[in-house]
Design a protein around this motif. Structure first.
Motif, mmCIF file in Angstrom:
data_model
loop_
_atom_site.group_PDB
_atom_site.id
_atom_site.type_symbol
_atom_site.label_atom_id
_atom_site.label_comp_id
_atom_site.label_asym_id
_atom_site.label_seq_id
_atom_site.Cartn_x
_atom_site.Cartn_y
_atom_site.Cartn_z
ATOM 1 N N ASP A 102 39.422 122.357 40.880
ATOM 2 C CA ASP A 102 40.583 123.036 41.468
ATOM 3 C C ASP A 102 41.895 122.604 40.834
ATOM 4 N N THR A 103 41.821 121.999 39.655
ATOM 5 C CA THR A 103 43.042 121.526 38.990
ATOM 6 C C THR A 103 43.243 122.105 37.585
ATOM 7 N N SER A 104 42.179 122.381 36.870
ATOM 8 C CA SER A 104 42.315 122.872 35.493
ATOM 9 C C SER A 104 42.937 124.261 35.481
ATOM 10 N N VAL A 105 43.835 124.493 34.535
ATOM 11 C CA VAL A 105 44.514 125.778 34.383
ATOM 12 C C VAL A 105 44.557 126.125 32.895
ATOM 13 N N PRO A 106 44.806 127.386 32.533
ATOM 14 C CA PRO A 106 44.908 127.744 31.119
ATOM 15 C C PRO A 106 45.916 126.882 30.370
ATOM 16 N N ALA A 107 45.625 126.638 29.098
ATOM 17 C CA ALA A 107 46.418 125.729 28.281
ATOM 18 C C ALA A 107 47.493 126.464 27.492
ATOM 19 N N ASP A 108 48.547 125.732 27.131
ATOM 20 C CA ASP A 108 49.525 126.265 26.184
ATOM 21 C C ASP A 108 48.821 126.569 24.868
ATOM 22 N N TYR A 109 49.359 127.533 24.135
ATOM 23 C CA TYR A 109 48.754 127.921 22.867
ATOM 24 C C TYR A 109 49.588 127.388 21.708
ATOM 25 N N VAL A 110 48.914 126.726 20.770
ATOM 26 C CA VAL A 110 49.566 126.218 19.557
ATOM 27 C C VAL A 110 48.874 126.845 18.363
ATOM 28 N N ASP A 111 49.612 127.646 17.597
ATOM 29 C CA ASP A 111 49.037 128.303 16.431
ATOM 30 C C ASP A 111 48.913 127.315 15.275
ATOM 31 N N VAL A 112 47.828 127.458 14.516
ATOM 32 C CA VAL A 112 47.588 126.516 13.420
ATOM 33 C C VAL A 112 48.624 126.637 12.308
ATOM 34 N N SER A 113 49.330 127.757 12.253
ATOM 35 C CA SER A 113 50.243 127.975 11.133
ATOM 36 C C SER A 113 51.651 127.456 11.380
ATOM 37 N N ASP A 114 51.981 127.108 12.615
ATOM 38 C CA ASP A 114 53.361 126.709 12.902
ATOM 39 C C ASP A 114 53.796 125.498 12.091
ATOM 40 N N ALA A 115 52.962 124.485 12.062
ATOM 41 C CA ALA A 115 53.330 123.258 11.349
ATOM 42 C C ALA A 115 53.341 123.467 9.848
ATOM 43 N N THR A 116 52.431 124.292 9.357
ATOM 44 C CA THR A 116 52.298 124.480 7.911
ATOM 45 C C THR A 116 53.299 125.478 7.354
ATOM 46 N N TYR A 117 53.537 126.560 8.100
ATOM 47 C CA TYR A 117 54.341 127.652 7.573
ATOM 48 C C TYR A 117 55.671 127.836 8.279
#
Length: 532
Positions: free
Chosen positions: A402-417
């Motif tokens: 009763d605690t887990s919720v959807p996670a923030d999304y981090v795209d793989v390209s943000d750090a690289t591009y």
């Protein structure tokens, strides 16, 4: 409708006419007692049986190994719009359906009419009375395929298809015909005695009419829930009738390609063979945030020994509507469809008992007679999905969370591009049943359980608004889909507005008449049943 009449109806009508002309005086001219008559062939189903492989394999197109047709029939439309998947490649110069630029709006229509309506109409003309038990699965397959077409476009030619009066019908009228056809199928399936010749061509149940009746009732329940917001009275009636008839339960399932002849699952080709589709950002957010063990069933984790060091640990999805440069080296780091889940010989699942339990849970939530309470049916839907995917031992612990919720999304390209495709989670839905957010929980879990059937998931998202999914990053619809909103439908095929002006205009007017928010033949016009 001249093009439809010419291409899809006239060949069938002419074939029926030839059939009549060639056999009208057959006995007088050449009565060979050692050869079966056409009436004999009708009676044992042989004249009808040949149509079934095309019907069953065209709902989720896997007929004649034309995988690209399925790609533009479903994968780059419903599978993407639902949040399930997204391409890692810049189709059409980064201006395509994932950005709401609707460049692939023909194939759901053309395959629906050529591969489903045409053979279904031919069966209809050959005669229901002589083979009622075979006519019934033909009707079920027809509705199973064509409700998807209507749910993509809205008003379509359906009610008088096969006659000279064919035109676009309002979606409500189309749905009325769907329910009438399913009721007829159910009535015809009261007699479940096998038809031996049908077993050899039945891609779903090898001639088991008991299961065909369950599928007909389950499909009726699906469509009843589809209209529950726009016509709750009819929806309640049809839902309760379907449940009383007997719907899927336990491990019941509708799969194409089980035990009759081999199929080629097109998703395997598009994903593993061509690399054209990956995990969607919404699947990453919801599955990883909820610590869902089905994540590893459905998808591979990012990177791996064959790919080198991953840019991102764990699962990595693609956000829909982003711009992707050609040749970007990190395509390999997005999660792929797990080949143990979907490979080229994997049967194509059209409906499961898990979906049906969730449908019943929503019906119970509405106060209808669903054969159980909303919470119990919701939990059974989760358990059946876990059992289907081999993780049944993890269901109880999952349902207690009763605690887990959807996670923030981090795209793989943000750090690289240096892109800005990452985004915060858009839902705080939990798993353990909570009456205050029960509908969101039911639909979210149904969405997870139905993967990879994106066309149905997209319809349910439009109907309910659940699960909450990320908006496209770049909306390139030229204003047809308002900024921040989600796509509601595909435009009619471009040729309709040119070649069938009068009928096309009537269809557009019917679309606008059925929903006050519809503005015309655009991706932003909601359908009749989409009133939330």
């Amino acid at each position: 409708m001249k093009s439809i009449v010419k291409k899809y109806i006239l060949p069938t009508v002419l074939a029926a006419g030839m059939f009549t002309a060639c056999t009208s005086n057959f006995e007088e001219i050449n009565n060979d007692p050692n050869r079966p008559t056409n009436e004999d062939l009708l009676a044992d189903g042989n004249l009808i049986n040949g149509f079934f492989p095309q019907l069953s394999r065209s709902v989720y197109f896997n007929f004649d190994n034309s995988n690209w047709k399925w790609q533009v029939q479903q994968n780059l439309n419903g599978d993407v719009f639902s949040g399930y998947m997204a391409p890692p490649t810049p189709f059409a110069g980064n201006s395509n359906a994932t950005h709401y630029n609707l460049i692939w709006n023909l194939w759901p229509w053309s395959l629906g009419y050529e591969n489903i309506m045409s053979p279904a109409n031919a069966i209809d003309q050959l005669g229901e009375d002589l083979t009622p038990r075979l006519y019934a699965p033909a009707l079920v397959l027809k509705v199973l395929g064509m409700h998807r077409v209507s749910d993509i476009y809205g008003p379509i030619p359906y009610v008088k298809f096969g006659t000279s009066e064919v035109t676009y019908d309002a979606q409500e009228a189309v749905y009325d015909k769907f329910f009438a056809e399913l009721d007829l199928a159910i009535a015809n399936l009261e007699n479940t005695e096998p038809v031996p010749t049908f077993s050899a061509v039945d891609d779903l149940y090898q001639g088991d009419f008991v299961m065909w009746k369950k599928l007909a009732a389950s499909l009726k329940l699906r469509l009843a829930m589809r209209i529950s917001n726009v016509n709750p009275t009819k929806a309640k009636q049809y839902a309760e009738e379907a449940i009383a008839t007997g719907v899927f339960e336990g491990s019941d399932i509708a799969s194409v390609g089980v035990g009759v002849s081999p199929i080629v699952n097109p998703l395997a080709t598009i994903s593993e063979g061509w690399g054209d589709i990956k995990m969607g950002a919404d699947m990453e957010s919801i599955l990883t945030g909820l610590n869902d063990p089905r994540a590893g069933v459905y998808f591979t984790q990012a990177g791996g020994p064959e790919d080198g060091d991953p840019i991102k640990e764990g699962f990595a999805g693609v956000r829909s509507g982003i711009d992707l440069p050609d040749g970007r080296g990190d395509y390999q780091y997005y999660s792929r469809i797990n080949t143990e889940f979907i490979n080229q010989t994997t049967p194509i699942v059209l409906m499961t008992s898990a979906e049906v339990y969730f449908l019943r849970a929503e019906a119970a939530l509405n106060g209808w007679n669903a054969g159980g309470g909303a919470q119990a049916l919701y939990e059974e839907g989760v358990r059946q999905s876990f059992a289907q995917h081999g993780v049944a031992d993890k269901a109880d612990a999952y349902l207690m969370d009763d605690t887990s919720v959807p996670a923030d999304y981090v795209d793989v390209s943000d750090a690289t591009y240096g892109t800005d495709y990452s985004t915060a989670a858009v839902s705080d839905v939990t798993i353990n049943y909570d009456a205050s957010k029960a509908l969101e929980q039911i639909i979210t879990q149904k969405w997870i359980a139905m993967f990879p059937e994106g066309m149905e998931a997209w319809s349910e998202f439009r109907r309910t608004g659940y699960p909450h999914i990320f908006p496209v990053k770049y909306n390139k619809s030229n204003g047809d889909v308002p900024a921040g909103d989600y796509i509601k439908r595909l435009r009619y095929p471009d040729g309709e507005a040119v070649n069938n002006v009068q009928a096309y205009n009537a269809g557009v007017e019917a679309l606008k008449a059925e929903n006050a928010k519809a503005t015309g033949d655009t991706g932003g016009s909601p359908l009749w049943w989409d009133v939330d």
